[in-house]
Design a protein around this motif. Structure first.
Motif, PDB file in Angstrom:
ATOM      1  N   SER A 104      51.187 -50.977  -5.244  1.00  0.00           N
ATOM      2  CA  SER A 104      51.581 -50.782  -3.842  1.00  0.00           C
ATOM      3  C   SER A 104      52.616 -49.675  -3.713  1.00  0.00           C
ATOM      4  CB  SER A 104      52.129 -52.082  -3.268  1.00  0.00           C
ATOM      5  OG  SER A 104      51.140 -53.082  -3.236  1.00  0.00           O
ATOM      6  N   MET A 105      53.560 -49.617  -4.637  1.00  0.00           N
ATOM      7  CA  MET A 105      54.584 -48.567  -4.589  1.00  0.00           C
ATOM      8  C   MET A 105      53.971 -47.198  -4.789  1.00  0.00           C
ATOM      9  SD  MET A 105      57.730 -50.365  -6.660  1.00  0.00           S
ATOM     10  CE  MET A 105      58.734 -48.876  -6.501  1.00  0.00           C
ATOM     11  N   GLN A 106      52.985 -47.095  -5.669  1.00  0.00           N
ATOM     12  CA  GLN A 106      52.357 -45.797  -5.916  1.00  0.00           C
ATOM     13  C   GLN A 106      51.482 -45.357  -4.751  1.00  0.00           C
ATOM     14  OE1 GLN A 106      52.941 -43.805  -8.574  1.00  0.00           O
ATOM     15  NE2 GLN A 106      54.464 -45.342  -9.182  1.00  0.00           N
ATOM     16  N   MET A 107      50.922 -46.313  -4.019  1.00  0.00           N
ATOM     17  CA  MET A 107      50.040 -45.983  -2.896  1.00  0.00           C
ATOM     18  C   MET A 107      50.796 -45.790  -1.594  1.00  0.00           C
ATOM     19  SD  MET A 107      47.023 -48.737  -3.651  1.00  0.00           S
ATOM     20  CE  MET A 107      46.322 -48.477  -2.029  1.00  0.00           C
ATOM     21  N   MET A 186      48.014 -52.902 -17.516  1.00  0.00           N
ATOM     22  CA  MET A 186      46.903 -52.917 -16.567  1.00  0.00           C
ATOM     23  C   MET A 186      47.122 -51.936 -15.423  1.00  0.00           C
ATOM     24  SD  MET A 186      45.649 -56.895 -16.303  1.00  0.00           S
ATOM     25  CE  MET A 186      47.225 -57.545 -15.785  1.00  0.00           C
ATOM     26  N   ALA A 187      48.381 -51.570 -15.156  1.00  0.00           N
ATOM     27  CA  ALA A 187      48.658 -50.670 -14.037  1.00  0.00           C
ATOM     28  C   ALA A 187      48.606 -49.204 -14.446  1.00  0.00           C
ATOM     29  CB  ALA A 187      50.042 -50.978 -13.455  1.00  0.00           C
ATOM     30  N   ILE A 188      48.664 -48.905 -15.742  1.00  0.00           N
ATOM     31  CA  ILE A 188      48.761 -47.510 -16.191  1.00  0.00           C
ATOM     32  C   ILE A 188      47.608 -46.643 -15.692  1.00  0.00           C
ATOM     33  CG2 ILE A 188      48.457 -46.108 -18.280  1.00  0.00           C
ATOM     34  CD1 ILE A 188      50.580 -47.749 -19.621  1.00  0.00           C
ATOM     35  N   PRO A 189      46.321 -47.059 -15.778  1.00  0.00           N
ATOM     36  CA  PRO A 189      45.251 -46.164 -15.305  1.00  0.00           C
ATOM     37  C   PRO A 189      45.415 -45.760 -13.838  1.00  0.00           C
ATOM     38  CG  PRO A 189      44.333 -47.951 -16.604  1.00  0.00           C
ATOM     39  CD  PRO A 189      45.765 -48.285 -16.389  1.00  0.00           C
ATOM     40  N   ALA A 190      45.664 -46.728 -12.957  1.00  0.00           N
ATOM     41  CA  ALA A 190      45.823 -46.407 -11.537  1.00  0.00           C
ATOM     42  C   ALA A 190      47.101 -45.616 -11.291  1.00  0.00           C
ATOM     43  CB  ALA A 190      45.816 -47.678 -10.704  1.00  0.00           C
ATOM     44  N   VAL A 191      48.170 -45.937 -12.009  1.00  0.00           N
ATOM     45  CA  VAL A 191      49.433 -45.210 -11.834  1.00  0.00           C
ATOM     46  C   VAL A 191      49.277 -43.757 -12.264  1.00  0.00           C
ATOM     47  CG1 VAL A 191      51.806 -45.036 -12.669  1.00  0.00           C
ATOM     48  CG2 VAL A 191      50.885 -47.258 -11.991  1.00  0.00           C
ATOM     49  N   MET A 192      48.592 -43.521 -13.377  1.00  0.00           N
ATOM     50  CA  MET A 192      48.382 -42.140 -13.826  1.00  0.00           C
ATOM     51  C   MET A 192      47.508 -41.367 -12.842  1.00  0.00           C
ATOM     52  SD  MET A 192      50.158 -41.734 -16.486  1.00  0.00           S
ATOM     53  CE  MET A 192      49.504 -40.131 -16.971  1.00  0.00           C
ATOM     54  N   ALA A 193      46.502 -42.020 -12.277  1.00  0.00           N
ATOM     55  CA  ALA A 193      45.660 -41.341 -11.282  1.00  0.00           C
ATOM     56  C   ALA A 193      46.477 -40.969 -10.050  1.00  0.00           C
ATOM     57  CB  ALA A 193      44.484 -42.242 -10.900  1.00  0.00           C
ATOM     58  N   MET A 194      47.338 -41.881  -9.594  1.00  0.00           N
ATOM     59  CA  MET A 194      48.175 -41.583  -8.432  1.00  0.00           C
ATOM     60  C   MET A 194      49.217 -40.529  -8.756  1.00  0.00           C
ATOM     61  SD  MET A 194      46.786 -43.313  -6.160  1.00  0.00           S
ATOM     62  CE  MET A 194      47.949 -42.741  -4.954  1.00  0.00           C
ATOM     63  N   MET A 196      48.725 -37.976 -10.741  1.00  0.00           N
ATOM     64  CA  MET A 196      48.017 -36.695 -10.648  1.00  0.00           C
ATOM     65  C   MET A 196      47.825 -36.293  -9.183  1.00  0.00           C
ATOM     66  SD  MET A 196      47.678 -35.772 -13.708  1.00  0.00           S
ATOM     67  CE  MET A 196      46.649 -34.351 -13.378  1.00  0.00           C
ATOM     68  N   VAL A 197      47.582 -37.268  -8.317  1.00  0.00           N
ATOM     69  CA  VAL A 197      47.448 -36.955  -6.882  1.00  0.00           C
ATOM     70  C   VAL A 197      48.754 -36.415  -6.329  1.00  0.00           C
ATOM     71  CG1 VAL A 197      47.064 -37.988  -4.613  1.00  0.00           C
ATOM     72  CG2 VAL A 197      45.595 -38.620  -6.529  1.00  0.00           C
ATOM     73  N   ASN A 198      49.870 -37.048  -6.688  1.00  0.00           N
ATOM     74  CA  ASN A 198      51.171 -36.596  -6.199  1.00  0.00           C
ATOM     75  C   ASN A 198      51.516 -35.202  -6.728  1.00  0.00           C
ATOM     76  OD1 ASN A 198      51.617 -38.961  -4.755  1.00  0.00           O
ATOM     77  ND2 ASN A 198      52.533 -39.992  -6.519  1.00  0.00           N
ATOM     78  N   ILE A 199      51.155 -34.940  -7.991  1.00  0.00           N
ATOM     79  CA  ILE A 199      51.393 -33.604  -8.548  1.00  0.00           C
ATOM     80  C   ILE A 199      50.553 -32.566  -7.806  1.00  0.00           C
ATOM     81  CG2 ILE A 199      51.068 -32.173 -10.600  1.00  0.00           C
ATOM     82  CD1 ILE A 199      51.799 -34.602 -12.287  1.00  0.00           C
ATOM     83  N   THR A 200      49.310 -32.930  -7.480  1.00  0.00           N
ATOM     84  CA  THR A 200      48.434 -32.000  -6.758  1.00  0.00           C
ATOM     85  C   THR A 200      48.996 -31.664  -5.386  1.00  0.00           C
ATOM     86  OG1 THR A 200      46.511 -32.916  -7.902  1.00  0.00           O
ATOM     87  CG2 THR A 200      46.096 -31.666  -5.882  1.00  0.00           C
ATOM     88  N   ALA A 221      46.469 -40.360  -0.369  1.00  0.00           N
ATOM     89  CA  ALA A 221      47.006 -41.162  -1.465  1.00  0.00           C
ATOM     90  C   ALA A 221      46.541 -42.612  -1.358  1.00  0.00           C
ATOM     91  CB  ALA A 221      48.531 -41.091  -1.463  1.00  0.00           C
ATOM     92  N   MET A 222      46.472 -43.121  -0.126  1.00  0.00           N
ATOM     93  CA  MET A 222      46.029 -44.499   0.048  1.00  0.00           C
ATOM     94  C   MET A 222      44.545 -44.644  -0.299  1.00  0.00           C
ATOM     95  SD  MET A 222      46.401 -46.944   3.394  1.00  0.00           S
ATOM     96  CE  MET A 222      48.153 -46.562   3.446  1.00  0.00           C
ATOM     97  N   LEU A 223      43.730 -43.688   0.152  1.00  0.00           N
ATOM     98  CA  LEU A 223      42.294 -43.766  -0.144  1.00  0.00           C
ATOM     99  C   LEU A 223      42.028 -43.639  -1.637  1.00  0.00           C
ATOM    100  CD1 LEU A 223      40.786 -41.634   2.776  1.00  0.00           C
ATOM    101  CD2 LEU A 223      40.603 -44.105   2.436  1.00  0.00           C
ATOM    102  N   LEU A 224      42.700 -42.697  -2.273  1.00  0.00           N
ATOM    103  CA  LEU A 224      42.501 -42.526  -3.710  1.00  0.00           C
ATOM    104  C   LEU A 224      43.075 -43.713  -4.482  1.00  0.00           C
ATOM    105  CD1 LEU A 224      43.255 -38.708  -4.054  1.00  0.00           C
ATOM    106  CD2 LEU A 224      41.046 -39.841  -4.232  1.00  0.00           C
ATOM    107  N   GLY A 225      44.153 -44.308  -3.955  1.00  0.00           N
ATOM    108  CA  GLY A 225      44.705 -45.498  -4.593  1.00  0.00           C
ATOM    109  C   GLY A 225      43.729 -46.663  -4.532  1.00  0.00           C
ATOM    110  N   LEU A 226      43.087 -46.854  -3.379  1.00  0.00           N
ATOM    111  CA  LEU A 226      42.091 -47.917  -3.253  1.00  0.00           C
ATOM    112  C   LEU A 226      40.893 -47.654  -4.154  1.00  0.00           C
ATOM    113  CD1 LEU A 226      42.165 -48.483   0.614  1.00  0.00           C
ATOM    114  CD2 LEU A 226      43.116 -49.971  -1.153  1.00  0.00           C
ATOM    115  N   PHE A 227      40.528 -46.385  -4.289  1.00  0.00           N
ATOM    116  CA  PHE A 227      39.426 -46.039  -5.195  1.00  0.00           C
ATOM    117  C   PHE A 227      39.810 -46.315  -6.645  1.00  0.00           C
ATOM    118  CE2 PHE A 227      37.039 -42.868  -7.725  1.00  0.00           C
ATOM    119  CZ  PHE A 227      35.756 -43.318  -7.436  1.00  0.00           C
ATOM    120  N   SER A 228      41.057 -46.025  -6.999  1.00  0.00           N
ATOM    121  CA  SER A 228      41.519 -46.300  -8.366  1.00  0.00           C
ATOM    122  C   SER A 228      41.547 -47.803  -8.643  1.00  0.00           C
ATOM    123  CB  SER A 228      42.922 -45.715  -8.576  1.00  0.00           C
ATOM    124  OG  SER A 228      42.921 -44.316  -8.392  1.00  0.00           O
ATOM    125  N   ILE A 229      41.950 -48.587  -7.638  1.00  0.00           N
ATOM    126  CA  ILE A 229      41.966 -50.042  -7.809  1.00  0.00           C
ATOM    127  C   ILE A 229      40.546 -50.574  -7.955  1.00  0.00           C
ATOM    128  CG2 ILE A 229      42.531 -52.212  -6.646  1.00  0.00           C
ATOM    129  CD1 ILE A 229      44.900 -50.736  -5.380  1.00  0.00           C
TER     130      ILE A 229
END
Length: 259
Positions: A104-107, A186-194, A196-200, A221-229
């Motif tokens: 939730s914090m990352q999204m 368990m959170a690392i994959p989604a956190v790393m994806a988010m 990369m989004v923030n860096i972009t 960020a929210m849409l990509l976060g939901l996709f990562s989840i």
């Protein structure tokens, strides 16, 4: 004619009384049973029913006067042993709660919090969803039945009167670190994806300062976060099954069971 002495009566009372305290201590913290939506009357009746059925089959408890001070200490001891066993299983729910909080914090959904008046806590909406999912998965794996079997088996491995301080309490302390490690893993994959989004979006902000990155970045960020989840959910059942098995094995080892 049936004749009962005071010793026989104390023995019959102890056969039911001490298992009841240990089972009730476990129900105070175990997943599902400890939920605020389960009335205390239901927990008491369930603990009494299990103690009444299993009590005569368990090893004979020590001969203690139920009205003495030592009986009060023995009751607290059994409640503490059951609470430690339930505490290990309760960490399963906290793992998913922390996982949802991290995601939730990352999204950008950290402010989306739901009050749970039954349990007296506030959960992130995503965390509450994961807690419900984990509870249903725990029931689907028959984790509640296995935990009850371990709880009854504990009376053979750690009989009534064996004490509390001789238990491997350091293992319980180490399980708190294990909780954070499992949630982070368990959170690392989604956190790393988010990340990369923030860096972009940070690069876009430097390349085109006139572009309103904030208005564009939040929904993206929210849409990509939901996709990562969504992607993370594909591997969550298998991983959470392994975590449940580890927690049940730790619960068994706490009272002297084999790994």
């Amino acid at each position: 004619m049936l004749e009962l002495t005071a010793t026989d009566i104390n023995s019959y009372i102890g056969t039911f009384w001490w298992p009841f305290f240990r089972i009730m201590g476990a129900f105070a913290l175990m997943p599902l049973f400890s939920n605020g939506h389960v009335p205390i009357q239901v927990r008491l009746l369930l603990a009494m029913a299990i103690a009444g059925l299993a009590g005569p089959l368990l090893p004979s408890p020590p001969a203690v006067d139920p009205l003495s001070v030592s009986a009060l200490g023995l009751a607290f001891e059994q409640f503490a042993v059951g609470s430690l066993m339930g505490l290990i299983l309760s960490l399963l729910i906290h793992i998913l709660s922390m996982l949802g909080q991290m995601l939730s914090m990352q999204m950008g959904l950290a402010m989306s919090v739901m009050n749970d008046p039954a349990n007296g806590v506030n959960h992130a909406l995503l965390g509450q969803l994961l807690v419900m999912y984990g509870t249903l998965l725990f029931l689907a794996l028959d984790g509640h039945l296995v935990s009850l079997a371990v709880l009854i088996d504990s009376f053979y491995l750690w009989p009534v009167g064996s004490g509390v301080f001789d238990l491997p309490l350091m293992m319980v302390v180490m399980k708190f670190g294990w909780t954070f490690a499992m949630a982070l893993m368990m959170a690392i994959p989604a956190v790393m994806a988010m990340l990369m989004v923030n860096i972009t979006f940070g690069v876009l902000n430097k390349a085109a300062p006139s572009l309103n990155v904030y208005s564009l970045g939040f929904p993206m960020a929210m849409l990509l976060g939901l996709f990562s989840i969504l992607i993370s959910f594909s591997g969550l059942p298998d991983r959470y099954t392994e975590i449940c098995i580890d927690a049940l094995a730790a619960m068994h080892q706490l009272v002297g069971g084999t790994p």
